[in-house]
Motif scaffolding. Structure first.
Motif, mmCIF file in Angstrom:
data_model
loop_
_atom_site.group_PDB
_atom_site.id
_atom_site.type_symbol
_atom_site.label_atom_id
_atom_site.label_comp_id
_atom_site.label_asym_id
_atom_site.label_seq_id
_atom_site.Cartn_x
_atom_site.Cartn_y
_atom_site.Cartn_z
ATOM 1 N N ARG B 274 0.864 -1.185 0.000
ATOM 2 C CA ARG B 274 0.000 0.000 0.000
ATOM 3 C C ARG B 274 0.893 1.225 0.000
ATOM 4 N NH1 ARG B 274 -5.141 -1.279 1.186
ATOM 5 N NH2 ARG B 274 -5.376 -3.426 1.854
ATOM 6 N N VAL B 275 0.661 2.097 -0.952
ATOM 7 C CA VAL B 275 1.511 3.274 -1.086
ATOM 8 C C VAL B 275 0.677 4.528 -0.879
ATOM 9 C CG1 VAL B 275 3.029 4.559 -2.629
ATOM 10 C CG2 VAL B 275 2.998 2.069 -2.711
ATOM 11 N N SER B 276 1.153 5.420 -0.001
ATOM 12 C CA SER B 276 0.521 6.722 0.155
ATOM 13 C C SER B 276 1.437 7.783 -0.426
ATOM 14 C CB SER B 276 0.299 7.047 1.636
ATOM 15 O OG SER B 276 -0.829 6.372 2.095
ATOM 16 N N VAL B 277 0.886 8.608 -1.290
ATOM 17 C CA VAL B 277 1.680 9.682 -1.877
ATOM 18 C C VAL B 277 1.221 10.992 -1.276
ATOM 19 C CG1 VAL B 277 2.460 10.755 -3.997
ATOM 20 C CG2 VAL B 277 1.767 8.364 -3.999
ATOM 21 N N LEU B 311 -3.292 2.519 -3.857
ATOM 22 C CA LEU B 311 -2.539 3.764 -3.947
ATOM 23 C C LEU B 311 -3.413 4.922 -3.491
ATOM 24 C CD1 LEU B 311 0.075 5.110 -4.998
ATOM 25 C CD2 LEU B 311 -1.059 5.324 -7.197
ATOM 26 N N THR B 312 -2.947 5.668 -2.520
ATOM 27 C CA THR B 312 -3.704 6.817 -2.021
ATOM 28 C C THR B 312 -2.903 8.081 -2.236
ATOM 29 O OG1 THR B 312 -4.482 5.359 -0.285
ATOM 30 C CG2 THR B 312 -4.978 7.683 -0.038
ATOM 31 N N VAL B 313 -3.572 9.114 -2.697
ATOM 32 C CA VAL B 313 -2.869 10.373 -2.912
ATOM 33 C C VAL B 313 -3.424 11.413 -1.959
ATOM 34 C CG1 VAL B 313 -2.340 12.187 -4.541
ATOM 35 C CG2 VAL B 313 -2.415 9.829 -5.303
ATOM 36 N N LEU B 314 -2.527 12.141 -1.327
ATOM 37 C CA LEU B 314 -2.901 13.099 -0.296
ATOM 38 C C LEU B 314 -2.395 14.471 -0.714
ATOM 39 C CD1 LEU B 314 -4.109 12.169 2.433
ATOM 40 C CD2 LEU B 314 -1.876 12.618 3.406
ATOM 41 N N ILE B 315 -3.302 15.435 -0.766
ATOM 42 C CA ILE B 315 -2.898 16.778 -1.179
ATOM 43 C C ILE B 315 -2.610 17.584 0.074
ATOM 44 C CG2 ILE B 315 -3.533 18.775 -2.556
ATOM 45 C CD1 ILE B 315 -3.642 16.197 -4.109
ATOM 46 N N CYS B 316 -1.479 18.247 0.119
ATOM 47 C CA CYS B 316 -1.100 18.890 1.368
ATOM 48 C C CYS B 316 -0.466 20.242 1.129
ATOM 49 C CB CYS B 316 -0.105 17.984 2.102
ATOM 50 S SG CYS B 316 0.491 18.657 3.626
ATOM 51 N N ALA B 318 -0.822 23.838 3.860
ATOM 52 C CA ALA B 318 -0.707 24.083 5.295
ATOM 53 C C ALA B 318 -1.482 23.019 6.066
ATOM 54 C CB ALA B 318 -1.211 25.466 5.638
ATOM 55 N N ALA B 319 -2.533 22.488 5.455
ATOM 56 C CA ALA B 319 -3.285 21.410 6.080
ATOM 57 C C ALA B 319 -3.491 20.331 5.033
ATOM 58 C CB ALA B 319 -4.642 21.931 6.559
ATOM 59 N N ALA B 320 -3.493 19.092 5.484
ATOM 60 C CA ALA B 320 -3.749 18.018 4.534
ATOM 61 C C ALA B 320 -5.218 18.086 4.142
ATOM 62 C CB ALA B 320 -3.425 16.683 5.162
ATOM 63 N N ARG B 321 -5.502 18.261 2.868
ATOM 64 C CA ARG B 321 -6.881 18.531 2.482
ATOM 65 C C ARG B 321 -7.706 17.283 2.213
ATOM 66 N NH1 ARG B 321 -7.518 24.001 -0.302
ATOM 67 N NH2 ARG B 321 -6.292 25.225 1.142
ATOM 68 N N ILE B 322 -7.314 16.593 1.167
ATOM 69 C CA ILE B 322 -8.200 15.524 0.712
ATOM 70 C C ILE B 322 -7.425 14.215 0.695
ATOM 71 C CG2 ILE B 322 -9.760 14.809 -1.127
ATOM 72 C CD1 ILE B 322 -9.095 17.705 -2.292
ATOM 73 N N ALA B 323 -7.932 13.214 1.305
ATOM 74 C CA ALA B 323 -7.374 11.891 1.110
ATOM 75 C C ALA B 323 -8.114 11.302 -0.074
ATOM 76 C CB ALA B 323 -7.563 11.034 2.341
ATOM 77 N N HIS B 324 -7.420 11.068 -1.125
ATOM 78 C CA HIS B 324 -8.082 10.809 -2.395
ATOM 79 C C HIS B 324 -7.737 9.423 -2.884
ATOM 80 C CE1 HIS B 324 -9.846 12.359 -6.142
ATOM 81 N NE2 HIS B 324 -9.050 11.476 -6.699
ATOM 82 N N ALA B 349 -1.559 10.591 6.613
ATOM 83 C CA ALA B 349 -1.225 9.380 5.861
ATOM 84 C C ALA B 349 -1.038 8.199 6.801
ATOM 85 C CB ALA B 349 0.046 9.614 5.053
ATOM 86 N N LEU B 350 -0.375 8.423 7.950
ATOM 87 C CA LEU B 350 -0.073 7.317 8.850
ATOM 88 C C LEU B 350 -1.297 6.869 9.641
ATOM 89 C CD1 LEU B 350 3.428 8.491 10.115
ATOM 90 C CD2 LEU B 350 2.903 6.783 8.380
ATOM 91 N N ARG B 351 -2.310 7.759 9.753
ATOM 92 C CA ARG B 351 -3.517 7.413 10.499
ATOM 93 C C ARG B 351 -4.439 6.514 9.700
ATOM 94 N NH1 ARG B 351 -4.275 12.651 12.343
ATOM 95 N NH2 ARG B 351 -5.725 13.020 10.626
ATOM 96 N N ALA B 352 -4.215 6.505 8.365
ATOM 97 C CA ALA B 352 -5.156 5.826 7.470
ATOM 98 C C ALA B 352 -5.285 4.347 7.811
ATOM 99 C CB ALA B 352 -4.699 5.991 6.024
ATOM 100 N N GLN B 353 -6.457 3.789 7.557
ATOM 101 C CA GLN B 353 -6.705 2.343 7.726
ATOM 102 C C GLN B 353 -7.133 1.763 6.405
ATOM 103 O OE1 GLN B 353 -6.214 0.219 10.057
ATOM 104 N NE2 GLN B 353 -5.539 1.646 11.649
ATOM 105 N N PRO B 354 -6.593 0.696 5.888
ATOM 106 C CA PRO B 354 -5.402 0.001 6.391
ATOM 107 C C PRO B 354 -4.135 0.835 6.226
ATOM 108 C CG PRO B 354 -6.105 -0.900 4.296
ATOM 109 C CD PRO B 354 -7.133 0.094 4.674
#
Lengths: 414, 411
Positions: B274-277, B311-316, B318-324, B349-354
């Motif tokens: 599982r990859v988080s970007v 694959l999850t992409v995270l837009i960041c 000042a605050a992490a906006r959308i877990a996409h 990203a690290l809080r995400a499940q799984p």
């Protein structure tokens, strides 16, 4: 299978046989090729590293003739070749297959080695080629590394007569990112295997190269060891920082780097290359493959400097001195002489240095002499008279003056 | 006043005076200039070099040039050799299947452009007629290969072939050259040795060396690798490390086990990673850079897992906006701008499940980093920026990416 592919009834069995015979003839014709001698530095380097009993890792794109090179190497070293394609094996094929007996608590679980290992150990000698390391899963790679480093397959130990060569694809083309950790990379001599365009084109035209491989000269062994020890020690005494240099940047990961272990490997490689009378180009591949490019180049430059004549010898017999032909080396030698005079300034040494400079100008370019002559002049002490031979340095003076005039012109133009 | 060419003798003293002058104004090139082996030749039009570090000199040419310009020509010729123009020209010709004398001339001109725009000045006179990229309206400061792509035949006049610099400049042997078997050539190892000593001299003498030479010295023996390869390798290493990806396990019976009773075999199991970007969308990262890096990451992760949902992409910013959750590589909305704090991105990203196996961060590094090492592997794609000393007067100094992350410089 479609019906069209099945031979029509009109064709007899005899016809088939003759067709196959003709095909065989064609294949024989295609297989016929002549060879020609061709100097091959990378093959020579590989041969020396294998002879020195160091694990070699060949880095090269698939299909560029690594296996062909290994076949030739095995022939020339007169060793039977065993090729093991790592990616189609399981870890237990290298670490041994656990066989559960009657009473495991009493007898333990023996690790049975695969048949090729048994044959290899029975033969007592051979060349083991571990191909396609890069496409094997991590557990297989881990098992293989134990084989490479400890020379063990299950409960068997490989005899000393067995030499190991591995091959891997470069990281950029490896599908699953095979990468050596620094401690493992440090145990290999890394050789980049590249194809030579001309060799490939000529080979496909029917003429493949055959390299004459290096032979160790029994007369030179003692001298080679002394030379190798001196080469490594001279450098490391002057540059202690080079003893241990872990790779830090991403681009150099997985390659060779300098450590006491890889310096010891380098020492061995220098001794082998010297005993075989190999060229510096071969030595360059080996040294850089063992300690990495930076420290490797430093060692080679230091070897060049070791080849320079000793300043004290030059000062001892300035009239008959042999100076290097190449300009940069000649200047380095002259600088060394002036430095030696500066270290122990005595009238006789100072005079000898002038004789040497005159000799230099008589046998080579005058501009090299300008800086050493200027420095030497500043070392004069009050009661020392300028030697008569200095007149012969007139050429130096006029070259120097012309350069000065050019400098003035440029200055004035600004 | 001019003597017929056949009667002229090479004015060695003038040439040596020029070399001495060149060494005085460019001391760091002394080794290379002295290593040149001078060969008098009446067939060479001006002055040229071959790849074995021989320098062919026409006596008439030496007569016609003043000492200070001759020094410039010598430095020019030695630059061809130091910068390996023959090897690079040869590779370029092979890759692009260029042949013919016209193409070689073009290569010579491109190599001259690369050299002439940064070696002259500061005491070294530009010889009359030396061509500059500005002569055909090209920007200065590029490499030979870049110039080769940017101009064609017809955009320059034949008069631009100021010097035929020989095979040392473009790899094509000339009829006046002595070839590999001739006397006094330098072997490959000797050539590398000279280049290495010059590079070491430049690195050890920061300050009065121009930027172009310093860049050459740093890259002479470690050419920068393409970042795509490095990023790919870092990512593949992270997703195929033990625990993730394909590996052996004794947790399940092997398929081979049925055939060999009494033997315990491991089986091959695949755990797709599982990859988080995390993407830094602060104002300082351009869309083009981000787009190409992101495409690279998604392509590799796809190849590693074969499943899009991993694959999850995270837009960041000042605050992490959308877990996409990524459905299509091209469909990622990039919202943001302004300042960056990647710590919130990491936390999300690290809080995400799984939980992700690998975190990939694409950023320009103008951000604070987490204090502690995250529990999963981290790859940082760092967009290269001009050195931050330009902004030295501001109080805010961005931290370097921490040592626990594998950092790949992009661009």
């Amino acid at each position: 299978m479609s019906a069209a592919l099945i031979a029509p009834a009109a064709h007899t069995a005899a016809d088939h046989a003759s067709q196959l015979d003709i095909a065989a003839d064609l294949l024989t014709l295609l297989g016929e090729a002549t060879t020609e001698p061709w100097p091959n530095t990378q093959l020579e380097a590989l041969t020396l590293a294998v002879a020195a009993d160091l694990p070699v890792l060949l880095w090269g794109e698939p299909g560029i003739g690594k296996t062909a090179a290994l076949t030739q190497l095995a022939q020339s070293l007169d060793l039977p070749l065993t090729t093991v394609i790592a990616s189609v094996h399981e870890p237990s094929d290298f670490s041994g297959l656990p066989i559960v007996g009657d009473d495991p608590a009493e007898h333990g679980v023996p690790m049975a080695p695969p048949d090729w290992a048994v044959r290899l150990v029975r033969a007592g000698r051979g060349l083991l080629f571990l191909d396609e390391l890069s496409t094997a899963p991590p557990a297989v790679q881990a098992a293989l590394l134990r084989l490479v480093l400890e020379r063990r397959i299950g409960s068997l130990k490989l005899p000393p007569g067995v030499r190991i060569v591995a091959a891997a694809n470069p990281r950029s083309s490896a599908a699953d990112g095979w990468e050596l950790s620094p401690p493992l990379a440090n145990r290999f001599v890394h050789l980049q295997w590249v194809h030579d365009h001309d060799v490939v084109v000529r080979g496909l035209g029917g003429t493949w190269p055959h390299a004459t491989l290096p032979r160790l000269d029994p007369e030179k062994l003692t001298e080679a060891v002394a030379f190798a020890r001196r080469a490594v020690c001279v450098l490391l005494a002057a540059r202690p920082k080079l003893v241990h240099q872990m790779p830090s940047s991403e681009a150099r990961r997985g390659g060779a780097w300098a450590s006491p272990r890889s310096w010891e490997m380098t020492l061995r490689l220098i001794a082998f290359a010297t005993a075989a009378g190999s060229s510096r180009d071969v030595l360059s591949l080996l040294v850089r493959g063992a300690v990495g490019d930076g420290p490797g180049f430093e060692l080679l430059t230091s070897l060049d400097r070791m080849d320079l004549p000793d300043p004290e010898t030059l000062l001892g017999d300035p009239a008959g001195a042999e100076l290097p032909e190449r300009g940069d080396l000649r200047q380095a030698a002259l600088d060394g002489v002036v430095a030696a005079v500066r270290k122990r300034p005595e009238r006789s040494r100072w005079d000898a240095a002038w004789v040497l400079l005159v000799r230099a100008i008589e046998t080579g370019a005058p501009d090299l002499v300008v800086v050493p002559a200027t420095t030497l002049a500043t070392l004069r002490q009050e009661n020392w008279e300028v030697p008569a031979s200095i007149e012969k340095l007139a050429g130096v003076v006029s070259v120097s003056q012309r350069a000065d005039r050019a400098a003035d012109l440029v200055q004035a133009r600004r | 006043m001019t003597v017929p060419a056949a009667d002229q003798k090479l004015d060695l003293e003038k040439l040596f005076a020029a070399r001495l002058y060149a060494v005085r104004v460019r001391p760091y090139l002394a080794t290379a200039l002295f290593a040149l082996h001078i060969v008098e030749s009446r067939r060479v039009p001006t002055m040229s070099v071959d790849r074995y570090w021989r320098c062919y000199v026409s006596p008439a040419f030496v007569d016609s040039m003043p000492v200070e310009e001759l020094a410039g020509v010598l430095v020019h010729e030695v630059s061809h050799l130091l910068r390996d123009h023959h090897g690079r020209g040869e590779r370029f010709a092979r890759e692009h299947e260029l042949s013919g004398p016209g193409e070689r001339l073009r290569m010579n001109i491109a190599a001259d452009f690369e050299i002439n725009d940064d070696i002259f000045g500061d005491g070294l006179v530009r010889p009359e007629g030396a061509i500059l990229p500005a002569d055909i309206d090209l920007p200065a400061g590029k490499l030979m290969e870049e110039y080769l792509r940017e101009f064609r035949f017809g955009t320059y006049t034949p008069g631009m072939a100021w010097l035929d610099c020989g095979s040392g400049a473009d790899g094509l042997e000339r009829e006046w050259e002595l070839g590999p078997l001739g006397a006094d050539g330098l072997s490959e190892q000797q050539r590398d040795g000279v280049r290495f000593r010059v590079a070491q001299g430049i690195i050890g003498r920061p300050g009065n060396v121009p930027e172009g030479w310093r860049r050459w010295a740093q890259e002479a023996f470690h050419p920068p690798q393409p970042w795509r390869d490095l990023l790919g390798a870092a990512l593949r290493a992270a997703v195929s490390a033990p625990g993730v990806g394909e590996d052996y396990t004794y947790g399940r019976p092997a398929r081979r086990a049925a055939g060999v009773p009494g033997v315990i075999l491991p089986s091959l199991r695949r755990t797709p990673p599982r990859v988080s970007v995390i993407i830094d969308t602060s104002g300082s990262v351009s869309d083009a850079e981000l787009g190409s890096a992101l495409l690279e990451v998604t392509a590799i992760s796809r190849a590693a897992s074969g499943r899009r949902d991993l694959l999850t992409v995270l837009i960041c910013d000042a605050a992490a906006r959308i877990a996409h959750p990524l459905c299509a590589a091209e469909g990622i909305p990039l919202v943001g701008g302004g300042g960056t704090d990647l710590r919130t991105g990491f936390a999300t990203a690290l809080r995400a499940q799984p939980r992700p196996d690998v975190v990939v961060v694409l950023t320009d590094g103008q951000t604070p980093w987490p204090e502690t090492k995250p529990w999963c592997r981290t790859v940082v794609g760092l967009f290269r920026r001009a050195p931050s000393w330009r902004e030295g007067d501001s109080d805010y100094v961005p931290d370097r990416p921490p040592a626990w992350a594998r950092v790949v410089e992009i661009g």
